[in-house]
Scaffold this motif. Structure first.
Motif, PDB file in Angstrom:
ATOM      1  N   ARG A 127     -12.619  -6.504   2.969  1.00 15.20           N
ATOM      2  CA  ARG A 127     -13.417  -8.512   3.445  1.00 15.20           C
ATOM      3  C   ARG A 127     -13.266  -8.876   1.450  1.00 15.20           C
ATOM      4  NH1 ARG A 127     -19.695  -7.244   3.294  1.00 15.20           N
ATOM      5  NH2 ARG A 127     -19.388  -7.213   1.143  1.00 15.20           N
ATOM      6  N   GLU A 128     -13.491  -8.045   0.921  1.00 14.48           N
ATOM      7  CA  GLU A 128     -13.615  -9.440  -0.770  1.00 14.48           C
ATOM      8  C   GLU A 128     -12.119  -9.919  -0.984  1.00 14.48           C
ATOM      9  OE1 GLU A 128     -16.280  -7.306  -3.448  1.00 14.48           O
ATOM     10  OE2 GLU A 128     -17.754  -7.225  -1.534  1.00 14.48           O
ATOM     11  N   HIS A 182      -6.627   0.243   8.904  1.00 11.90           N
ATOM     12  CA  HIS A 182      -7.823  -0.276   9.113  1.00 11.90           C
ATOM     13  C   HIS A 182      -8.687  -1.394   9.665  1.00 11.90           C
ATOM     14  CE1 HIS A 182      -6.884   2.771   5.498  1.00 11.90           C
ATOM     15  NE2 HIS A 182      -8.414   2.553   5.832  1.00 11.90           N
ATOM     16  N   TRP A 201     -12.823  -6.249  -6.521  1.00 14.20           N
ATOM     17  CA  TRP A 201     -13.660  -6.523  -5.869  1.00 14.20           C
ATOM     18  C   TRP A 201     -15.426  -7.115  -6.000  1.00 14.20           C
ATOM     19  CZ3 TRP A 201     -11.256  -2.170  -4.973  1.00 14.20           C
ATOM     20  CH2 TRP A 201     -10.391  -1.957  -4.297  1.00 14.20           C
ATOM     21  N   THR A 222     -16.430   6.255   2.916  1.00 15.96           N
ATOM     22  CA  THR A 222     -14.770   5.807   2.616  1.00 15.96           C
ATOM     23  C   THR A 222     -14.606   4.983   2.812  1.00 15.96           C
ATOM     24  OG1 THR A 222     -12.802   6.659   1.057  1.00 15.96           O
ATOM     25  CG2 THR A 222     -13.995   8.038   3.213  1.00 15.96           C
ATOM     26  N   TYR A 223     -13.982   5.023   3.707  1.00 19.29           N
ATOM     27  CA  TYR A 223     -13.484   4.134   5.375  1.00 19.29           C
ATOM     28  C   TYR A 223     -14.374   2.577   5.080  1.00 19.29           C
ATOM     29  CZ  TYR A 223      -9.910   7.062   6.995  1.00 19.29           C
ATOM     30  OH  TYR A 223      -9.356   8.821   6.996  1.00 19.29           O
ATOM     31  N   ASP A 252       0.854  -1.172   0.440  1.00 18.35           N
ATOM     32  CA  ASP A 252       0.377  -0.274  -0.093  1.00 18.35           C
ATOM     33  C   ASP A 252       0.829   1.356  -0.467  1.00 18.35           C
ATOM     34  OD1 ASP A 252      -0.046  -1.273   2.646  1.00 18.35           O
ATOM     35  OD2 ASP A 252      -0.280   1.181   3.115  1.00 18.35           O
ATOM     36  N   GLU A 255     -15.816  14.038  -1.671  1.00 16.11           N
ATOM     37  CA  GLU A 255     -16.774  12.572  -2.014  1.00 16.11           C
ATOM     38  C   GLU A 255     -17.557  13.186  -3.027  1.00 16.11           C
ATOM     39  OE1 GLU A 255     -17.759   9.882   0.590  1.00 16.11           O
ATOM     40  OE2 GLU A 255     -18.720   8.559  -1.325  1.00 16.11           O
ATOM     41  N   ALA A 297      -7.217  -5.008  -2.341  1.00 14.51           N
ATOM     42  CA  ALA A 297      -6.864  -3.999  -1.278  1.00 14.51           C
ATOM     43  C   ALA A 297      -5.716  -3.237  -0.805  1.00 14.51           C
ATOM     44  CB  ALA A 297      -7.615  -4.853   0.116  1.00 14.51           C
ATOM     45  N   HIS A 304      -9.452   5.213  -2.345  1.00  9.08           N
ATOM     46  CA  HIS A 304      -9.770   5.726  -0.630  1.00  9.08           C
ATOM     47  C   HIS A 304      -8.046   6.036  -0.699  1.00  9.08           C
ATOM     48  CE1 HIS A 304     -10.672   4.807   3.435  1.00  9.08           C
ATOM     49  NE2 HIS A 304      -9.550   4.499   3.379  1.00  9.08           N
ATOM     50  N   ILE A 306      -4.369   0.481   0.135  1.00 14.33           N
ATOM     51  CA  ILE A 306      -5.446   0.452   1.753  1.00 14.33           C
ATOM     52  C   ILE A 306      -4.426  -0.176   2.716  1.00 14.33           C
ATOM     53  CG2 ILE A 306      -7.566  -0.687   2.596  1.00 14.33           C
ATOM     54  CD1 ILE A 306      -8.485   0.097   0.143  1.00 14.33           C
ATOM     55  N   ILE A 356     -13.447   2.807  -4.416  1.00 12.36           N
ATOM     56  CA  ILE A 356     -12.600   1.992  -3.244  1.00 12.36           C
ATOM     57  C   ILE A 356     -10.447   2.378  -3.429  1.00 12.36           C
ATOM     58  CG2 ILE A 356     -12.088   0.187  -2.011  1.00 12.36           C
ATOM     59  CD1 ILE A 356     -14.930  -0.865  -3.060  1.00 12.36           C
ATOM     60  N   GLN A 377     -18.701  -5.699  -4.897  1.00  7.45           N
ATOM     61  CA  GLN A 377     -18.818  -4.352  -5.348  1.00  7.45           C
ATOM     62  C   GLN A 377     -19.272  -3.880  -6.570  1.00  7.45           C
ATOM     63  OE1 GLN A 377     -18.757  -2.283  -2.613  1.00  7.45           O
ATOM     64  NE2 GLN A 377     -18.626  -4.578  -1.072  1.00  7.45           N
ATOM     65  N   ARG A 397     -16.023   1.848   2.735  1.00 10.42           N
ATOM     66  CA  ARG A 397     -15.721   1.191   1.519  1.00 10.42           C
ATOM     67  C   ARG A 397     -14.282   0.418   1.177  1.00 10.42           C
ATOM     68  NH1 ARG A 397     -18.166   5.644  -0.973  1.00 10.42           N
ATOM     69  NH2 ARG A 397     -16.109   6.892  -0.990  1.00 10.42           N
ATOM     70  N   ALA A 398     -13.893   0.622   2.570  1.00 10.11           N
ATOM     71  CA  ALA A 398     -12.292   0.448   2.359  1.00 10.11           C
ATOM     72  C   ALA A 398     -12.231  -1.073   3.317  1.00 10.11           C
ATOM     73  CB  ALA A 398     -11.190   1.332   2.572  1.00 10.11           C
ATOM     74  N   PHE A 399     -13.256  -1.171   4.282  1.00  7.01           N
ATOM     75  CA  PHE A 399     -13.143  -2.685   5.166  1.00  7.01           C
ATOM     76  C   PHE A 399     -14.189  -3.459   4.252  1.00  7.01           C
ATOM     77  CE2 PHE A 399     -14.420   0.413   8.994  1.00  7.01           C
ATOM     78  CZ  PHE A 399     -13.217   0.726   9.276  1.00  7.01           C
ATOM     79  N   LYS A 400     -14.988  -2.938   3.346  1.00  7.27           N
ATOM     80  CA  LYS A 400     -15.147  -4.220   2.130  1.00  7.27           C
ATOM     81  C   LYS A 400     -14.372  -4.567   0.845  1.00  7.27           C
ATOM     82  CE  LYS A 400     -20.468  -2.117   2.246  1.00  7.27           C
ATOM     83  NZ  LYS A 400     -20.979  -0.680   1.551  1.00  7.27           N
ATOM     84  N   ALA A 401     -14.072  -4.193   0.515  1.00 10.18           N
ATOM     85  CA  ALA A 401     -12.874  -4.016  -0.476  1.00 10.18           C
ATOM     86  C   ALA A 401     -11.113  -5.187   0.847  1.00 10.18           C
ATOM     87  CB  ALA A 401     -12.020  -2.916  -0.743  1.00 10.18           C
TER      88      ALA A 401
END
Lengths: 279, 401
Positions: B254-255, B270, A115, B245-246, A98, A148, B260, A129, B265, A126, A118, B248-252
Motif C-alpha cells: 500500500r505504501e 500478495h 514505508w 507477516t503477510y 522480487d 517470527e 515492496a 518477509h 515481496i 517487512i 511504518q 505487514r507485506a500488504f501494508k508495504a
C-alpha cells in the motif's frame, strides 16, 4: 577472485533514446565497486536493468554465475535498435525485481523509498518477509511464532548494528535524512543479500555525514561479508572506499580502473569538467 | 536483545469479544425475564434496535473485508456487492430444505440441486431436538464456509487479469464484474439453480437459531447473537492476518509498491492473496445478509450497496478495523432507526413541520455524509485502532500526573 555480477553488452533504449549503450562490467566478490558519471549518464538506468525494474533492449546480466536477465531486440525494437546485435542470445529472461532480491541482491533508492507510516522496526521486519517459509494460513493463525520471534530478534540486532535501535518505534518518515538513508541500507541488509546496490547513498548529505556514511559502508561490508556496488556523486566517498571505478558518460563506458587511474584519466576529466574550446 | 511481543493485548481483545457476545445475549433475552407488561418498547424482539444490531453485524464484516483490500493493501476495488451476491446465492442454494425446493423453484419445475447440508446432517443426527440443532448449526456453518470459498474462487479467476490494473481502472473493472455477476444470476437459463430473477427463500435464517419449546414459545433468543458470533470470529481472523507477516507485506504494498517489490515481496501473489481473502469474507457476509433479509435475490446486490459499504469504510477511516466496525453501527443505526422520524409528516401544535415527509431522511443523510467527508477527511479513526487511542490517553495521563 570470483565474479559475482557480470553485465554483458547491455543496451537500454527508451524509444530512440539510448540510456545505456553496450555496457560491460564485472563486480568481484568482496569488492566495493563504484559507478560514476555526470548527471543523466545512465547510471540509475543500469541499476534498474540489473535489479529487474527494466528489461534491457539487448544484453545479459549474470549473478553468482547464473544468467538472471537476458534479452535481445525483438519486434518493433529491432528496427529502432542502434547497438550491435551479437545474435547469440536465444533465451529471454525477465524476472521481476522480487525474484532477483530473493537470489541475494538488494538495493536502495536514489530518492529514499521507505514505508513512511511504518515504524523503523517494521520497515526492517517487512523486508525479512521474503525469507519467511510459513504459508499464508499458518502465518494468520500464528503457527509461526518461532520464526517470527527469530526474525524480531534479528531485526533488533540489525538495528543495533546500524545504531537505530533507540528510534525503533518512531515512524520512518520522522527520522532525520541521514538516519533514513541508514535505515534504507538496514532494510536492504534484512533481505540477506550477497550483493548490495546503493544508488547515491550520500545524496544530499553534508561532508560530515558523508564521512560517517563512508565509515558505515566499510564497516557493514566487513560485518555482513558483502560485495557493494554503488552509484555516487561525492568523489571523496568514491575515492575513499572503492576498489575499482567504472565511469559512464552518455550511456557509454568511458573508463575503468582503480581510483588513482580514474583521477588521472583525461577522458574522465573532460566528461566532468567539459573540454576546453581551444583544446 | 529480546523482542517479546506482549500477549496482554491479545488476551484483552479476547475478553472484550466475549464480553460483547455475552452482552448481546443478555440484551436480546432481557425481555424474557421481565414481567410481560413492563418491557420497554425498545427491548421487544420486534424493536428496531435488534434489526439494527443484526444488519450492523452483517455489514461490519462486509466493511472490514473491504477495508482489508482498500485500506490495507491499497487496491481500490468496488466488487464487494458481487462477492456478497455469490456468497448469498451459494448459501441459499445449499441450504433450502429438500422438502421446500419444489415450492421455491415452482417456475422451473424443481431445483437442479436436490440436497441441502441441513437435511444431510439431519438424516445423520435426527431432525428434532438436539440432533436438529446440531444439524442446523453444522449445515449453516458448512454452507457459509462454502459461500466464502465460491466468492474467493471467483475472485481468483477475476483477479488473474484484473489485478494488473491500478487504482481507478481496477475499481471500474471490479464494478463491472459485480454488475455482470448480477445479470448472470438473473438469467432464465440458470433458473433451475438460481431461480432466475425470483428470490430463493425458505432457508434457515437468523431466527432459526432461537431455541423454542415444544409449544413454539421462545426459550432463549439467539437470533442477534448468531451474526455477532460469526462477524466477531471473522473479524478476529482478519485482524490476525493484518498483524501477521503477510499483513505487514500488504501494508508495504500500500505504501510503496516499488520499494515492496525491490524488497522481495511478490506483488502479484500478495495482491491475489488479499483479493481472495477479502472476497472470502465478503461471501460470508453475503450469506449472512441473505439470512438477515430471509431471501436471496440478485437485484438487491446493486452498486449502491457497494457504495454504502465504501462509505462506511471511508467514514470509519481507511486502514482501521475498529473504525469500520464503529462506523457500520453508526451508519446502520442512523439510516434505519434514528433518522426515521424525518420521513414522517409531523404536526407540532397543529402546524405541519416543514420538509418532513417521505424521502427527507436521505437528504439529511447526504448532508451529514458531506460534512463528515469535508471535515473529517481521514474518517473517525484515520488509520488508528481503538487500543491505540486508549494507549495514548493513558500515556497522557501518566505524563500529566
Amino acid at each position: 577472485m570470483n565474479s559475482i555480477l557480470r553485465v554483458e553488452n547491455v543496451t537500454m533504449q527508451f524509444g530512440g533514446v539510448v540510456a545505456v549503450d553496450n555496457l560491460n562490467l564485472e563486480v568481484n566478490e568482496g569488492e566495493i565497486v563504484a559507478l560514476i558519471g555526470p548527471n543523466g549518464a545512465g547510471k540509475t538506468t543500469a541499476f534498474n536493468v540489473i535489479t529487474g525494474v527494466y528489461q534491457p533492449t539487448n544484453g545479459r546480466v549474470s549473478f553468482l554465475g547464473d544468467t538472471i536477465v537476458e534479452n535481445h531486440p525483438q519486434g518493433k525494437l529491432k528496427k529502432l535498435y542502434k547497438g550491435e546485435h551479437t545474435g547469440d542470445y536465444t533465451q529471454v529472461l525477465a524476472p521481476t525485481p522480487d525474484k532477483i532480491t530473493k537470489l541475494g541482491m538488494a538495493r536502495t533508492f536514489q530518492n529514499i523509498r521507505l514505508w513512511k507510516d511504518q515504524t523503523v522496526f517494521d520497515n526492517v521486519l517487512i523486508a525479512m518477509h521474503c525469507r519467511t517459509h510459513t504459508n499464508f494460513l499458518a502465518a494468520s493463525f500464528r503457527l509461526n511464532h518461532v520464526e517470527e520471534q527469530a526474525q524480531r530478534e534479528r531485526v533488533a540486532q540489525l538495528l543495533d548494528t546500524v545504531d537505530l535501535y533507540d528510534v525503533k518505534d518512531e515512524p520512518a518518515a520522522s527520522l532525520p535524512y541521514g538516519k533514513q538513508r541508514r535505515l534504507e541500507i538496514a532494510r536492504a541488509l534484512a533481505t540477506q543479500p550477497k550483493l548490495l546496490l546503493l544508488d547515491e547513498p550520500a545524496a544530499g548529505m553534508n561532508p560530515q555525514e558523508t564521512q560517517e556514511l563512508t565509515a558505515f559502508i566499510s564497516r557493514v561490508r566487513g560485518d555482513f561479508k558483502l560485495t557493494v556496488f554503488l552509484i555516487e556523486h561525492h568523489m571523496d566517498l568514491v575515492m575513499d572506499i572503492s576498489d575499482r571505478i567504472y565511469v559512464l558518460d552518455f550511456g557509454k563506458l568511458i573508463a575503468q580502473g582503480t581510483p588513482e587511474e580514474i583521477q588521472n584519466n583525461n577522458r574522465v576529466i573532460d566528461a566532468y569538467l567539459g573540454v576546453a574550446e581551444d583544446a | 536483545m529480546i523482542q517479546k511481543k506482549s500477549k496482554k493485548g491479545a488476551v484483552t481483545a479476547l475478553i472484550a469479544c466475549l464480553v460483547l457476545l455475552a452482552a448481546v445475549i443478555l440484551l436480546e433475552n432481557i425481555s424474557l425475564f421481565l414481567p410481560a407488561g413492563s418491557v420497554p418498547n425498545v427491548l421487544k424482539p420486534t424493536s428496531q434496535l435488534f434489526a439494527v444490531l443484526k444488519k450492523g453485524a452483517v455489514y461490519s464484516l462486509a466493511a472490514v473485508s473491504m477495508n482489508l483490500l482498500n485500506g490495507f493493501t491499497g487496491l481500490f476495488s468496488l466488487g464487494q456487492a458481487g462477492f456478497m451476491l455469490l456468497g448469498a446465492y451459494t448459501y441459499a442454494i445449499l441450504s433450502v430444505p429438500v422438502a421446500d425446493r419444489a415450492a421455491v423453484y415452482y417456475l422451473y419445475g424443481g431445483s437442479a440441486v436436490n440436497f441441502s447440508f441441513q437435511d444431510m446432517f439431519g438424516s445423520l443426527f435426527g431432525a428434532e431436538g438436539l440432533g436438529g440443532a446440531v444439524s442446523l448449526g453444522l449445515g449453516v456453518a458448512i454452507s457459509m464456509v462454502l459461500a466464502g470459498c465460491v466468492a474467493a474462487a471467483f475472485a481468483y479467476l477475476i483477479g488473474l487479469p484484473v489485478l494488473r490494473l491500478k487504482s481507478d481502472y481496477l475499481a471500474i473493472a471490479t464494478l463491472g464484474f459485480a454488475e455482470i455477476i448480477k445479470a448472470v444470476f438473473q438469467w432464465q437459463a440458470l433458473g433451475p439453480v438460481t431461480n432466475g430473477a425470483n428470490m430463493i427463500k425458505s432457508f434457515p435464517t437468523f431466527s432459526s437459531f432461537n431455541i423454542t419449546r415444544a409449544d413454539g414459545t421462545v426459550l432463549l433468543r439467539l437470533s442477534t447473537f448468531f451474526p455477532f458470533l460469526v462477524s466477531t470470529i471473522c473479524i478476529a481472523i482478519i485482524c490476525l492476518l493484518i498483524n501477521s507477516t503477510y499483513g505487514r507485506a500488504f501494508k508495504a504494498i500500500r505504501e510503496d509498491e516499488t520499494a515492496a517489490e525491490a524488497m522481495g515481496i511478490n506483488l502479484a501473489k500478495h495482491k491475489m492473496l488479499s483479493f481472495c481473502t477479502s472476497a472470502f469474507f465478503a461471501g460470508v457476509s453475503g450469506a449472512m445478509f441473505a439470512m438477515f433479509v430471509t431471501n436471496a435475490q440478485a437485484k438487491v446486490y446493486t452498486t449502491t450497496m457497494t457504495y454504502e459499504i465504501l462509505l462506511i469504510v471511508v467514514i470509519g477511516g481507511i486502514g482501521s478495523v475498529s473504525g469500520s466496525v464503529m462506523a457500520t453501527f453508526l451508519y446502520v443505526a442512523c439510516s434505519e432507526w434514528w433518522l426515521r422520524f424525518l420521513d414522517n409528516e409531523t404536526f407540532l401544535g397543529g402546524i405541519q413541520v416543514p420538509f418532513l415527509r417521505a424521502g427527507f431522511r436521505m437528504v439529511v443523510f447526504s448532508v451529514v455524509i458531506m460534512i463528515v467527508v469535508l471535515f473529517f477527511r481521514r474518517g473517525l479513526m484515520g488509520s488508528r485502532e481503538l487500543p491505540d487511542l486508549l494507549k495514548k490517553r493513558s500515556r497522557k495521563e501518566a505524563a500529566g500526573s
